[in-house]
Design an enzyme around this catalytic site. Structure first.
Site, PDB file in Angstrom:
ATOM      1  N   GLU A 274      33.738  29.865 111.417  1.00  0.00           N
ATOM      2  CA  GLU A 274      32.999  29.327 110.280  1.00  0.00           C
ATOM      3  C   GLU A 274      33.150  27.807 110.263  1.00  0.00           C
ATOM      4  O   GLU A 274      34.233  27.285 110.504  1.00  0.00           O
ATOM      5  CB  GLU A 274      33.516  29.885 108.942  1.00  0.00           C
ATOM      6  CG  GLU A 274      33.291  31.373 108.735  1.00  0.00           C
ATOM      7  CD  GLU A 274      33.800  31.842 107.377  1.00  0.00           C
ATOM      8  OE1 GLU A 274      34.007  30.992 106.477  1.00  0.00           O
ATOM      9  OE2 GLU A 274      34.001  33.062 107.207  1.00  0.00           O
TER      10      GLU A 274
ATOM     11  N   GLU B 248      40.434  35.056 107.047  1.00  0.00           N
ATOM     12  CA  GLU B 248      41.149  34.192 106.103  1.00  0.00           C
ATOM     13  C   GLU B 248      42.262  34.946 105.363  1.00  0.00           C
ATOM     14  O   GLU B 248      42.379  34.878 104.144  1.00  0.00           O
ATOM     15  CB  GLU B 248      40.156  33.560 105.121  1.00  0.00           C
ATOM     16  CG  GLU B 248      39.176  32.630 105.816  1.00  0.00           C
ATOM     17  CD  GLU B 248      38.157  31.998 104.880  1.00  0.00           C
ATOM     18  OE1 GLU B 248      38.119  32.364 103.686  1.00  0.00           O
ATOM     19  OE2 GLU B 248      37.387  31.136 105.341  1.00  0.00           O
TER      20      GLU B 248
END
Length: 408
Positions: free
Chosen positions: A328, A187
């Site tokens: 995820e 991220e």
């Protein structure tokens, strides 16, 4: 395939030979594409259902990694065995380094921390599971000690540190087989939600290139290992769309890997719609076509959106032989607001895994160890018990290709 237009020779034989050569070349090209996709399909199939060991080796305190800092117990072999017995075949282990990395120019990682990472990896690896490890919290601006900051002015130092860190990590695991996958970052973005900015995205691309080159140069099995890279904030639109993402070259890859195959995977995350999946509120508690109360269901992010997102990744990468990994996904527990919430959480998990199956992507559920309100946990890591058997069952049925939930 080379066109013959305007290239017909006076000799009929020459023209015939040219056509034959053209058809042969087209056949070879098609075979190459098929082989590349076959290689990608195989690793995704082998990975099966995936699970994240979240809030453990990426947990931090005062700028240093600490696996119990966020309220979870020390990771044990028994926990990994419990996850494996539930049917999971891949475990992603998020890892932060932060203050465990020493000063330049060597940027030596604390050996005890690297050894602990290896110990946890071995819990899964020695049980025959696929294992992913990454550099997780080092790029979060809100984490004390973070340094992998794409809009920092200190890019020369950052890139040198990043290269040295991955060199050490890669050397630690160079003899592990292809069940170990290394992931470049997590991220990574400038911290502002919205369209990517420059030069931040260019720096992220540079990090990915440094990662691939550095790991490959350490040799051993790293020369042919599957490497997982991510675009802007692991966002599907900003990775597959025309926003600045570039695939790294793989010039140092082992010559033992067929030229038409890939050894690079693309990582994205899926928590949409956020008001259902992640927003800490009791307002939106239902999801999908089986929802019974429209007031509790988000106005976006349903099955059609999920399908379009994963098709976008399939078209951009999987068709070219680059496997896609939804590293995820998941939704938080809001059952204290709506007793039917876990049913919709299961529907969401089944839909993500089934749609990923449809488009040839691997999936890894985000488990942060929390099993009460707003938790993602599927297991109680202290009692080693399953807390969400319905969600686990949904994951397994989706990965098996059992399809999406039907309307109520």
């Amino acid at each position: 395939m080379v066109s013959l237009t305007g290239k017909i020779r006076v000799s009929f034989l020459a023209a015939l030979l040219a056509v034959a050569a053209s058809v042969y070349g087209a056949t070879n090209a098609a075979s190459a594409d098929t082989a590349a996709q076959s290689s990608a399909s195989q690793i995704v199939a082998d990975m099966g259902a995936g699970w994240n060991l979240g809030n453990q080796l990426e947990a931090t305190t005062n700028g240093y990694p600490s696996e119990t800092a966020w309220g979870q117990p020390v990771v044990t072999q028994a926990l990994i065995d419990k996850v494996r017995s539930a049917g999971f075949k891949t475990i992603r282990i998020p890892v932060s380094y932060l203050g465990a990395i020493g000063p330049g120019p060597n940027y030596t990682i604390n050996p005890s921390w690297l050894n602990r990472i290896q110990e946890v990896v071995n819990y899964a690896y020695n049980r025959g599971l696929h294992v992913l490890i990454n550099m997780h919290g080092d790029g979060y601006k809100n984490v004390n000690g973070s340094w992998l900051i794409c809009d920092s002015a200190s890019q020369t130092t950052i890139k040198a540190k990043y290269q040295k860190a991955w060199q050490q990590i890669a050397n630690k695991f160079k003899n592990y087989d292809q069940r170990l996958i290394l992931e470049s970052m997590n991220e990574e973005f400038d911290g502002q939600y919205g369209r990517p900015t420059q030069p931040c995205y260019s720096n992220i691309n540079s990090y990915n290139q440094i990662f691939v080159d550095t790991v490959r140069k350490t040799g051993g099995n790293n020369a042919s290992r599957w490497l997982l890279i991510a675009g802007w904030n692991t966002n599907i639109d900003y990775t597959a769309g025309n926003y600045g993402f570039t695939l790294p070259s793989d010039q140092y890859r082992s010559s033992s890997v067929p030229a038409n195959e890939r050894r690079i995977m693309i990582s994205v995350h899926h928590y949409a719609p956020w008001d259902f999946a992640g927003e800490e509120s009791g307002t939106i508690t239902q999801w999908g076509r089986a929802a019974t109360d429209p007031s509790k269901k988000s106005t976006w992010g349903q099955e059609d959106y999920l399908d379009a997102q994963l098709k976008m990744m399939y078209d951009a990468f999987a068709t070219k032989g680059y496997p896609v990994v939804v590293g995820e996904y998941g939704s938080i527990d809001k059952s204290s607001f709506d007793s039917s919430n876990n049913r919709y959480r299961a529907d969401f998990a089944r839909a993500v895994t089934a749609t990923a199956k449809k488009y040839g992507a691997a999936t890894i559920y985000w488990d942060n160890g929390a099993t009460a309100r707003y938790g993602f946990g599927l297991f109680d890591r202290r009692s080693l018990t399953v807390t969400q058997p319905g969600i686990i069952s949904a994951i397994m049925s989706g990965v098996a290709g059992a399809g999406l939930p039907s309307a109520a």
